[in-house]
Scaffold this motif. Structure first.
Motif, PDB file in Angstrom:
ATOM      1  N   GLN A 146      32.382  29.590  -4.816  1.00  0.00           N
ATOM      2  CA  GLN A 146      31.911  29.132  -3.502  1.00  0.00           C
ATOM      3  C   GLN A 146      33.059  28.735  -2.595  1.00  0.00           C
ATOM      4  N   GLN A 147      34.295  28.960  -3.073  1.00  0.00           N
ATOM      5  CA  GLN A 147      35.463  28.609  -2.264  1.00  0.00           C
ATOM      6  C   GLN A 147      35.971  29.829  -1.488  1.00  0.00           C
ATOM      7  N   PHE A 148      36.743  29.526  -0.455  1.00  0.00           N
ATOM      8  CA  PHE A 148      37.216  30.558   0.468  1.00  0.00           C
ATOM      9  C   PHE A 148      37.901  31.729  -0.240  1.00  0.00           C
ATOM     10  N   THR A 149      38.799  31.415  -1.177  1.00  0.00           N
ATOM     11  CA  THR A 149      39.626  32.464  -1.785  1.00  0.00           C
ATOM     12  C   THR A 149      38.774  33.540  -2.451  1.00  0.00           C
TER      13      THR A 149
ATOM     14  N   MET B 105      48.416  33.092   0.539  1.00  0.00           N
ATOM     15  CA  MET B 105      48.839  31.705   0.767  1.00  0.00           C
ATOM     16  C   MET B 105      47.694  30.737   1.050  1.00  0.00           C
ATOM     17  N   GLY B 106      46.457  31.189   0.892  1.00  0.00           N
ATOM     18  CA  GLY B 106      45.291  30.389   1.290  1.00  0.00           C
ATOM     19  C   GLY B 106      45.134  29.058   0.565  1.00  0.00           C
ATOM     20  N   ASP B 107      45.670  28.948  -0.646  1.00  0.00           N
ATOM     21  CA  ASP B 107      45.584  27.683  -1.397  1.00  0.00           C
ATOM     22  C   ASP B 107      46.978  27.115  -1.678  1.00  0.00           C
ATOM     23  N   SER B 108      47.926  27.514  -0.861  1.00  0.00           N
ATOM     24  CA  SER B 108      49.335  27.219  -1.196  1.00  0.00           C
ATOM     25  C   SER B 108      49.831  25.912  -0.582  1.00  0.00           C
ATOM     26  N   TYR B 109      51.037  25.531  -0.992  1.00  0.00           N
ATOM     27  CA  TYR B 109      51.771  24.372  -0.460  1.00  0.00           C
ATOM     28  C   TYR B 109      53.136  24.911  -0.040  1.00  0.00           C
ATOM     29  N   PRO B 110      53.205  25.542   1.151  1.00  0.00           N
ATOM     30  CA  PRO B 110      54.386  26.341   1.498  1.00  0.00           C
ATOM     31  C   PRO B 110      55.724  25.604   1.425  1.00  0.00           C
TER      32      PRO B 110
ATOM     33  N   PRO C  28      42.116  23.294  -2.978  1.00  0.00           N
ATOM     34  CA  PRO C  28      41.923  24.666  -2.509  1.00  0.00           C
ATOM     35  C   PRO C  28      41.125  24.685  -1.223  1.00  0.00           C
ATOM     36  N   THR C  29      41.368  25.702  -0.393  1.00  0.00           N
ATOM     37  CA  THR C  29      40.613  25.860   0.845  1.00  0.00           C
ATOM     38  C   THR C  29      39.129  25.976   0.513  1.00  0.00           C
ATOM     39  N   PRO C  30      38.283  25.086   1.093  1.00  0.00           N
ATOM     40  CA  PRO C  30      36.854  25.097   0.743  1.00  0.00           C
ATOM     41  C   PRO C  30      36.123  26.330   1.276  1.00  0.00           C
TER      42      PRO C  30
END
Ligand SMILES: [Zn+2]
Length: 351
Positions: A135-138, A245-250, A349-351
């Protein structure tokens, strides 16, 4: 009867020797849904052969008594295919699966491995899989665009003249349709053996150092370092191509890659793309990340929305190392992520 058994045995041995010779020759060996590239003695790199959607690439490491796999594929069907297909390169049973991180395309195959298989991952991977990542964005971002992709594939098929190209496109349609069914079977299967900083596996003369070097592509990234073989398997922390990079910590990713570079290795086996040598590509990716951050922050300062900023970020100067960059603009999931982290540096993570 005895003769027939002997003949069958001889055929079996001949076939096995043939496969082994192919694997030794450097030419990838196609087995079912996978191709296996021999990296060194007893170490292979599995990629998709094209007959199904398998997800990430999987390094396969033989020790004395068993095989160890890094990443189990994008669906239970992909996991089962991997288990079957690796028989072309090893007769040893799989006893360990290492999850490089929590993304679906690396571990939705976990459930295909029986209860006797140790599934190893970072503490955070187990934690991340306690909620439904489907159900998460990725994950949604992989599945929701399929109808549009199918439509465009069908349009290309209708006008394609080259029969071989047409067959490839038709196979892609088949794979996407099958994938939509295959993911319905997923029951998230978290690692049953987890660690925080490092864990070392000593098996049959092999030493595998599993290391969490910090946040980067996600907050779950595990690299598997084989010091004797001077090989490191990096998951998506370092690919030969540009990572998602959607769930990243750049910001932290750059520092984590610095720690990766401090290890002594010659060969990188990435989660996507192709194996590569040396550290030059890692430095190039650090520079890319720096550029993404600086440009995104500048556009944010100017008051642009994340979506508008994504259209303007220009990374074309990195295209010589990363040819997938074809023009100005970046995935808006990247700029949204950087905007979001500015407010909440510890965002999950991006919801
Ligand atoms: Zn990933």
């Amino acid at each position: 009867m005895r003769n027939r058994v002997a003949v069958a045995f001889a055929v079996f041995i001949a076939g096995w020797l043939w496969l082994d010779a192919r694997a030794q020759s450097g030419e990838p060996l196609v087995s079912g849904a996978h191709k296996f590239e021999r990296i060194t003695n007893g170490i292979y790199y599995a990629t998709a052969s094209g007959t199904m959607q398998v997800g990430a690439n999987s390094p396969v490491i033989e020790s004395e008594g068993e095989a160890i796999i890094i990443d189990s594929g994008t669906s239970p069907a992909a996991g089962r295919a991997l288990l079957q297909d690796i028989k072309a390169v090893t007769s040893k049973p799989v006893k360990y699966v290492i999850d490089s991180h929590f993304h679906y395309d690396h571990l939705f195959g976990n459930q295909a491995f029986g209860p006797d298989v140790q599934i190893i991952g970072h503490d955070h991977t187990r934690e991340r899989l306690m909620v439904n990542t489907m159900q998460q964005f990725t994950f949604l971002n992989s599945i929701n665009p399929i109808p549009a992709r199918l439509e465009s594939l069908r349009q290309r098929i209708a006008t394609e003249k080259d029969p071989q190209q047409k067959a490839t496109l038709e196979q892609q349609v088949k794979n996407s349709l099958a994938y939509q069914e295959q993911v319905k079977e997923v029951r998230q299967t978290p690692p049953n053996l987890t660690f925080d900083d490092t864990m070392t596996i000593y098996r049959g003369g092999r030493e595998l150092r599993l290391m969490y070097l910090g946040r980067g592509h996600t907050d779950t990234d595990v690299v598997t370092y084989l010091p004797a073989e001077r090989i490191v398997a990096t998951g998506d922390l370092m690919e030969s191509v540009i990572s998602y990079m959607g769930d990243s910590y750049p910001e932290e990713w750059i520092a984590t890659l610095e720690k990766l570079k401090a290890l002594e290795f010659d060969t990188v086996l990435p989660g996507h793309g192709v194996p590569f040598k040396g550290k030059e590509r890692i430095t190039a990716f650090q520079n890319y990340l720096r550029d993404v951050i600086v440009q995104t922050n500048a556009l944010k300062q100017q008051g642009l929305s994340a979506e508008d900023a994504a259209l303007k970020v220009d990374l074309t100067k990195h295209a010589s190392m990363f040819p997938q960059i074809r023009g100005v603009g970046i995935d808006p999931a990247v700029t949204r992520r950087i905007y979001h982290l500015a407010q909440d540096p510890n965002a999950g993570p991006t919801p």
